[in-house]
Scaffold this active site. Structure first.
Site, mmCIF file in Angstrom:
data_model
loop_
_atom_site.group_PDB
_atom_site.id
_atom_site.type_symbol
_atom_site.label_atom_id
_atom_site.label_comp_id
_atom_site.label_asym_id
_atom_site.label_seq_id
_atom_site.Cartn_x
_atom_site.Cartn_y
_atom_site.Cartn_z
ATOM 1 N N LYS A 126 -28.405 46.722 -14.569
ATOM 2 C CA LYS A 126 -29.360 46.295 -13.543
ATOM 3 C C LYS A 126 -30.344 47.440 -13.238
ATOM 4 C CE LYS A 126 -26.848 42.542 -12.760
ATOM 5 N NZ LYS A 126 -27.269 41.268 -13.365
ATOM 6 N N HIS B 110 -26.881 55.497 -26.323
ATOM 7 C CA HIS B 110 -26.355 54.778 -27.494
ATOM 8 C C HIS B 110 -27.420 54.416 -28.533
ATOM 9 C CE1 HIS B 110 -22.492 54.443 -25.554
ATOM 10 N NE2 HIS B 110 -22.954 53.690 -24.570
ATOM 11 N N ASP C 87 -20.992 60.238 -18.814
ATOM 12 C CA ASP C 87 -20.858 58.775 -18.808
ATOM 13 C C ASP C 87 -19.457 58.457 -19.345
ATOM 14 O OD1 ASP C 87 -23.195 56.293 -19.300
ATOM 15 O OD2 ASP C 87 -21.210 56.012 -20.185
ATOM 16 N N HIS D 8 -18.647 56.289 -21.376
ATOM 17 C CA HIS D 8 -18.739 55.929 -22.789
ATOM 18 C C HIS D 8 -19.120 57.151 -23.643
ATOM 19 C CE1 HIS D 8 -19.469 52.133 -20.536
ATOM 20 N NE2 HIS D 8 -18.689 51.624 -21.480
ATOM 21 N N TYR E 210 -22.511 50.558 -13.115
ATOM 22 C CA TYR E 210 -22.607 49.095 -12.987
ATOM 23 C C TYR E 210 -22.191 48.564 -11.619
ATOM 24 C CZ TYR E 210 -23.459 50.222 -17.711
ATOM 25 O OH TYR E 210 -24.006 50.820 -18.816
#
Ligand code: V1D
Ligand code: CA
Length: 437
Positions: free
Chosen positions: A37, A149, A184, A186, A311
């Protein structure tokens, strides 16, 4: 005589901070069912404003990165695709959509003004890097960036253009070595891949590993060719606490700073490693997350702070507002000031987060093993024949000024000579390493 500025800087911890924000960035929309978002950037910005932090830093609207700036890393055909695809014409692009991993059934939808979105966040990161290169700031911030990414010719994990790689390439015009750190939850796979074969960029990603996107980032993935040993991966498990995180982050980063001695540091501050994140499974408080910022700030090396994932959007705003205050060295109240998005912070209207009672699957033994293995990897770098940790000659002052220029390749001059001299030839080797055309 020591300059007063230096005296003040060293004794108060105060830094010159530049903050890059574009008022349109939060209006881009991945779609109703998508967890990313961009509106969270608006929340963060308004929280930062409501704390009055804008008075203590220089606030800039970025230029829009051009396609030619993006092809410093990305392939021409991929950027051409991104610049032309729209929700209305995507039926004509079905082969390219699957080739470039974009579209309805991927993590990377085609939404209205997608290319403009990438231009904004990439422009912010490039401008921020230029600010640091020109020694006009100690810390530069772009919370809309950090899209780690994206690959040379492929969108991935909500990321289309890799602003981090573009910023690092900019920093490499001036600095012999750049350190990239990724907190992060990830793995920072796109940045790692871009610099996997070079010793001029060290990447260090801390991430959840095992049955988790993107699946890469094992501890044994340490780089290749010239870059062997220069990729650091810290695989972690669910339930990570502030205390355990610091027990890995601080010794690993201290050793990296000691051995690699970067001229600039890029810290991706993805907020999906916070407690209560919609996609994440760590249990960090704002203090635990921001301690990474504080710790890296303490080395007094030019620092670029970027966003990334995150998120649970009210917590993303809390996190990046707090980290802006940490960058500035300005304490802020735990009571959220009234602002346009005040209701998002209901019911407590407090800044700080309380971790849950979630089990920490990172045991003393598992963390000790990870730390020991990585410190050994870093120890092996010392004295390795390929490692030349020399100081850069101090003459590389960039004279670029923002103006009508786009900040692209042709605008970059160093005092007395254009990029492409001695260091330029080092850059050529590097460009081959990272697959830049
Ligand atoms: F839950 C979803 C709903 C709609 C669309 C996507 C998702 C979603 C959640 N998690 N997608 C994911 C991750 N993708 C997969 C796919 C399954 N495989 C075929 C791939 O598990 C992607 C998570 C991306 C995380 C991005 C990031 O937080 O690291 C980030 N950093 O900077 C910007 C984003
Ligand atoms: Ca990471």
């Amino acid at each position: 005589m020591a300059s007063l500025a230096l005296y003040n800087k060293q004794n108060t911890g105060k830094k010159r901070v530049s903050y890059f924000y574009h008022s349109e960035v939060g209006h881009h929309y991945y779609g109703p069912a998508h967890p990313m978002k961009p509106h969270r950037l608006k929340l963060a910005h308004h929280l930062i404003l409501s704390y009055g932090l804008y008075q203590k830093m220089e606030v800039y609207r970025p230029h829009l990165a051009s396609a030619s700036e993006m092809t410093a890393f990305h392939s021409e055909d991929y950027i051409s695709f991104l610049s032309r695809i729209t929700p209305d014409n995507l039926r004509n692009f079905s082969t390219q959509m699957s080739k470039f991993n974009a579209g309805e059934f991927t993590d990377c939808p085609v939404f209205d003004n997608l290319f403009e979105f990438t231009q904004i966040y990439a422009g912010c990161s490039i401008d921020a890097a230029i600010k640091l290169n020109n020694s006009q700031s100690d810390i530069a911030i772009n919370w809309s960036g950090g899209l780690h990414h994206a690959k040379k010719s492929e969108a991935s994990g909500f990321c289309y253009v890799n602003d981090i790689v573009l910023a690092i390439l900019e920093l490499l015009k001036v600095h012999a070595r750049v350190l990239y750190i990724d907190i992060d939850i990830h793995h920072g796979d796109g940045v790692e891949e871009a610099f996997y074969c070079t010793d001029r960029v060290m990447t260090a990603s801390f991430h959840k590993y095992g049955d988790f996107f993107p699946g890469t980032g094992g501890i044994k993935d340490t780089g290749a060719r010239e870059g062997t040993g220069f990729s650091v991966n810290v695989p972690l498990q669910a339930g990570m606490t502030d205390e355990t995180y610091a027990q890995v982050f601080k010794p690993v980063m201290s050793k990296i700073m000691e051995t690699f001695q970067p001229g600039a540091v890029v810290l991706q501050c993805g907020a999906d490693s916070l407690t209560g994140d919609r996609l994440g499974c760590f249990n960090l408080s704002l203090n635990g997350h921001a301690e990474c910022v504080q710790f890296m700030k303490s080395f007094d090396v030019p620092l670029l702070l970027l966003g990334g994932g995150g998120y649970t959007i009210r917590n993303v705003a809390r996190c990046w507002a707090y980290e802006t205050s940490v960058a500035l060295g300005t304490p802020i109240s735990n009571d959220i000031p009234y602002n346009d998005y005040f209701e998002y912070f209901s019911p407590c209207f407090k800044l700080h987060l309380t971790p849950t009672g979630q089990e920490n699957l990172n045991t003393e033994e598992s963390v000790d093993k990870v730390r020991t293995d990585i410190l050994q990897q870093l120890q092996n770098l010392e004295g390795a024949p390929s490692v030349q940790f020399q100081e850069v000659p101090p003459a590389f002052m960039t004279t670029m000024e923002k103006g009508g220029d786009d900040g692209g390749k042709g605008d970059d001059f160093r005092e007395g000579r254009e990029v492409g001299g001695e260091v330029g030839s080092e850059m050529k080797r590097h460009e081959q390493d990272i697959g830049v055309d």
